[in-house]
Design a protein around this motif. Structure first.
Motif, PDB file in Angstrom:
ATOM      1  N   LEU A 210       0.710  -1.065  -0.069  1.00 58.84           N
ATOM      2  CA  LEU A 210       0.106  -0.083   0.068  1.00 58.84           C
ATOM      3  C   LEU A 210       0.764   1.277  -0.033  1.00 58.84           C
ATOM      4  CD1 LEU A 210      -2.761  -1.052   2.527  1.00 58.84           C
ATOM      5  CD2 LEU A 210      -2.972  -0.861  -0.021  1.00 58.84           C
ATOM      6  N   LEU A 211       2.145   1.228  -0.512  1.00 58.14           N
ATOM      7  CA  LEU A 211       3.137   2.483  -0.422  1.00 58.14           C
ATOM      8  C   LEU A 211       3.243   2.717   0.824  1.00 58.14           C
ATOM      9  CD1 LEU A 211       1.608   3.899  -3.855  1.00 58.14           C
ATOM     10  CD2 LEU A 211       3.651   2.847  -3.564  1.00 58.14           C
ATOM     11  N   ASN A 234      -3.295  -3.972  -4.545  1.00 56.82           N
ATOM     12  CA  ASN A 234      -3.777  -3.725  -3.075  1.00 56.82           C
ATOM     13  C   ASN A 234      -4.568  -2.486  -2.911  1.00 56.82           C
ATOM     14  OD1 ASN A 234      -1.241  -5.754  -1.393  1.00 56.82           O
ATOM     15  ND2 ASN A 234      -3.278  -6.516  -2.241  1.00 56.82           N
ATOM     16  N   LEU A 235      -3.966  -1.469  -3.887  1.00 56.40           N
ATOM     17  CA  LEU A 235      -4.398  -0.052  -3.977  1.00 56.40           C
ATOM     18  C   LEU A 235      -5.840  -0.007  -4.469  1.00 56.40           C
ATOM     19  CD1 LEU A 235      -1.107   1.548  -5.014  1.00 56.40           C
ATOM     20  CD2 LEU A 235      -2.260   1.769  -2.652  1.00 56.40           C
ATOM     21  N   ASP A 239      -9.260   0.338  -2.111  1.00 58.13           N
ATOM     22  CA  ASP A 239      -9.939   1.829  -2.545  1.00 58.13           C
ATOM     23  C   ASP A 239      -9.331   2.701  -1.664  1.00 58.13           C
ATOM     24  OD1 ASP A 239     -11.313   3.327  -3.809  1.00 58.13           O
ATOM     25  OD2 ASP A 239     -13.062   3.265  -2.807  1.00 58.13           O
ATOM     26  N   LEU A 240      -7.834   2.464  -1.626  1.00 54.22           N
ATOM     27  CA  LEU A 240      -7.390   3.437  -0.599  1.00 54.22           C
ATOM     28  C   LEU A 240      -6.985   4.795  -0.862  1.00 54.22           C
ATOM     29  CD1 LEU A 240      -5.733   2.933   2.292  1.00 54.22           C
ATOM     30  CD2 LEU A 240      -3.734   2.661   0.936  1.00 54.22           C
ATOM     31  N   MET A 241      -6.661   5.139  -2.105  1.00 57.55           N
ATOM     32  CA  MET A 241      -6.396   6.302  -2.665  1.00 57.55           C
ATOM     33  C   MET A 241      -6.643   6.759  -4.028  1.00 57.55           C
ATOM     34  SD  MET A 241      -1.974   6.150  -2.991  1.00 57.55           S
ATOM     35  CE  MET A 241      -1.775   5.701  -1.553  1.00 57.55           C
ATOM     36  N   ALA A 245      -3.177  11.304  -5.389  1.00 59.07           N
ATOM     37  CA  ALA A 245      -2.428  10.893  -4.205  1.00 59.07           C
ATOM     38  C   ALA A 245      -1.531   9.745  -4.824  1.00 59.07           C
ATOM     39  CB  ALA A 245      -3.109  10.149  -3.086  1.00 59.07           C
ATOM     40  N   PHE A 246      -1.700   8.866  -5.766  1.00 55.91           N
ATOM     41  CA  PHE A 246      -1.005   7.811  -6.002  1.00 55.91           C
ATOM     42  C   PHE A 246       0.165   8.331  -6.653  1.00 55.91           C
ATOM     43  CE2 PHE A 246      -0.092   4.561  -9.599  1.00 55.91           C
ATOM     44  CZ  PHE A 246       0.221   3.713  -8.664  1.00 55.91           C
ATOM     45  N   GLY A 247       0.296   9.223  -7.455  1.00 53.89           N
ATOM     46  CA  GLY A 247       1.659   9.598  -8.184  1.00 53.89           C
ATOM     47  C   GLY A 247       2.493   9.846  -7.386  1.00 53.89           C
ATOM     48  N   PRO A 248       2.264  11.136  -6.436  1.00 53.16           N
ATOM     49  CA  PRO A 248       3.392  11.468  -5.591  1.00 53.16           C
ATOM     50  C   PRO A 248       3.689  10.264  -4.681  1.00 53.16           C
ATOM     51  CG  PRO A 248       1.622  13.099  -5.776  1.00 53.16           C
ATOM     52  CD  PRO A 248       1.165  11.716  -6.333  1.00 53.16           C
ATOM     53  N   ALA A 249       2.833   9.355  -4.123  1.00 46.56           N
ATOM     54  CA  ALA A 249       3.072   8.416  -3.329  1.00 46.56           C
ATOM     55  C   ALA A 249       4.085   7.311  -3.980  1.00 46.56           C
ATOM     56  CB  ALA A 249       1.868   7.359  -2.824  1.00 46.56           C
ATOM     57  N   VAL A 250       4.014   7.114  -5.038  1.00 44.84           N
ATOM     58  CA  VAL A 250       4.779   6.332  -5.808  1.00 44.84           C
ATOM     59  C   VAL A 250       6.449   6.950  -5.835  1.00 44.84           C
ATOM     60  CG1 VAL A 250       5.700   5.253  -8.032  1.00 44.84           C
ATOM     61  CG2 VAL A 250       3.175   4.878  -7.021  1.00 44.84           C
TER      62      VAL A 250
END
Length: 388
Positions: A210-211, A234-235, A239-241, A245-250
């Motif tokens: 989940l990053l 898993n994301l 349905d976590l983000m 939010a996904f791009g910056p989290a990666v």
């Protein structure tokens, strides 16, 4: 039979050992990481010793291991088989076994509750081994929390010194953890590691890729020659983000890994094909109609129209990962991308469909492992990259 102390020198694949009332509990996340998240799913996943094995040199012809497993029971679903322990002698399969008894974790998916009941220690026994000096490996069950209580042999044991081989550190979801694989040496990462001739540390964490920053720091701080991260499913499951939010989290996850491994070959693997969530967002929920029939299946509970508001699907995630890796690779020549559909795609789904809608079966694990090895370890692959 002599009792052999189980020391860290005899264990590979674990990042921490906890002393319990019964013995030693291997963990795949360090204590500091575990302290930063109270999620019971993560606690269960990281304590299941996927890729963890006892390794020693001995002339022993008989080896016994006392262990206290924790068996999972899902209310309304068929009983799960006991976890498998695989025996390798000088790197070759030499048997397998199971440990009866143990504690029980009963999971009621409809009510969202669990109940833990303590149980007895059991014994695994391998006999009739060759009397010559040999390297013995006992791979612990990939999907069953296992406390190591006692090791006994009929000849002295010594640790196997580091042979200077490459260490592959891998992080991913339940598919990397080994869900529905036949045994611990036949999860796809274990198969790929064997074919690639590398020493595996498997941080496949069921339901928990989940990053999380503490996972990134664990990857950062763990010595490794090769690293891969398999991100995405898993994301969607949780349905976590959203896409924002996904791009910056990666980026943040990869930045943290690079803080500790600035020039190590780093392979980002996007999701394998999963028809449930290719174009439909999560969450993934149990299909209770199938559960009432004694089958465990999942369904996609999102709406494809929600992609417009930033909800994640596997297709969206693959596109975003490809963009991120392409842009970062301009300044990071040891960063690589593998589209997960090259491991398991449409033709594979037709031939070897995911039995519960999410997880590959034993045959698909073998196919994924063989393909990963062919793509990553073959000439020109990401893992033939020479670190700076």
């Amino acid at each position: 039979m002599d009792t052999i102390p189980i020391t860290p020198e005899l264990l590979r694949g674990a990042l921490d050992l906890e002393r319990t009332a019964h013995g030693l509990l291997p963990h795949r996340l360090p204590a500091r990481a575990r302290a930063q998240c109270a999620d019971p799913q993560l606690a269960m996943a990281e304590s299941q010793p996927s890729g963890v094995r006892l390794v020693f040199r001995t002339r022993a012809t008989t080896v016994e291991l006392d262990a206290l497993p924790t068996k999972r029971v899902y209310v309304g679903a068929p009983p799960r088989p006991d976890g498998v322990y695989d025996l390798l002698v000088d790197g070759r399969p030499a048997g397998s076994g199971r440990v009866a008894g143990g504690s029980t974790l009963t999971v009621d998916m409809a009510a969202g509750t669990t109940e833990h009941r303590p149980g007895p220690v059991g014994t695994l026994r391998f006999a009739g081994l060759p009397g010559a000096v040999k390297v013995v490996e006992i791979w612990l069950p990939h999907n069953e929390t296992t406390e190591l209580v006692a090791l006994r042999t009929d000849a002295p044991v010594e640790p196997v010194p580091d042979q200077g081989g490459r260490v592959w550190l891998h992080h991913g979801s339940s598919i990397s953890h080994g869900s529905d694989a036949a045994s611990p040496t036949t999860t796809w990462p274990a198969l790929a590691a064997s074919l690639g001739g590398v020493d595996l540390i498997n941080l496949g964490l069921s339901g928990s890729a989940l990053l999380d920053p503490f996972t990134a720091r664990t990857l950062r701080d763990t010595p490794a020659d090769l690293i891969s991260v398999k991100l995405g499913i898993n994301l969607v499951n949780t349905d976590l983000m959203r896409l924002r939010a996904f791009g910056p989290a990666v980026h943040g996850f990869l930045d943290t890994v690079r803080d500790g491994h600035p020039g190590t070959p780093l392979l980002v693997v996007s999701p394998i094909l999963c028809p449930l969530h290719e174009d439909t967002p999560g969450p993934s929920l149990p299909d209770f109609s199938a559960l009432s029939e004694g089958r465990l299946r999942f369904r996609a509970a999102g709406d494809p129209a929600e992609k417009a508001s930033g909800k994640l699907t596997l297709g969206v995630i693959r596109d975003e990962l490809a963009r991120i890796v392409r842009e970062r690779a301009a300044d990071d020549p040891h960063l690589h991308l593998l589209d997960g559909r090259e491991l398991y795609g449409e033709a594979d789904a037709a031939e070897l469909p995911l039995p519960d809608g999410l997880h590959p079966d034993a045959a698909a694990h073998r196919r994924i492992g063989e393909r990963f090895a062919a793509l990553a370890f073959a000439p020109g692959g990401a893992f033939t990259d020479t670190a700076a």
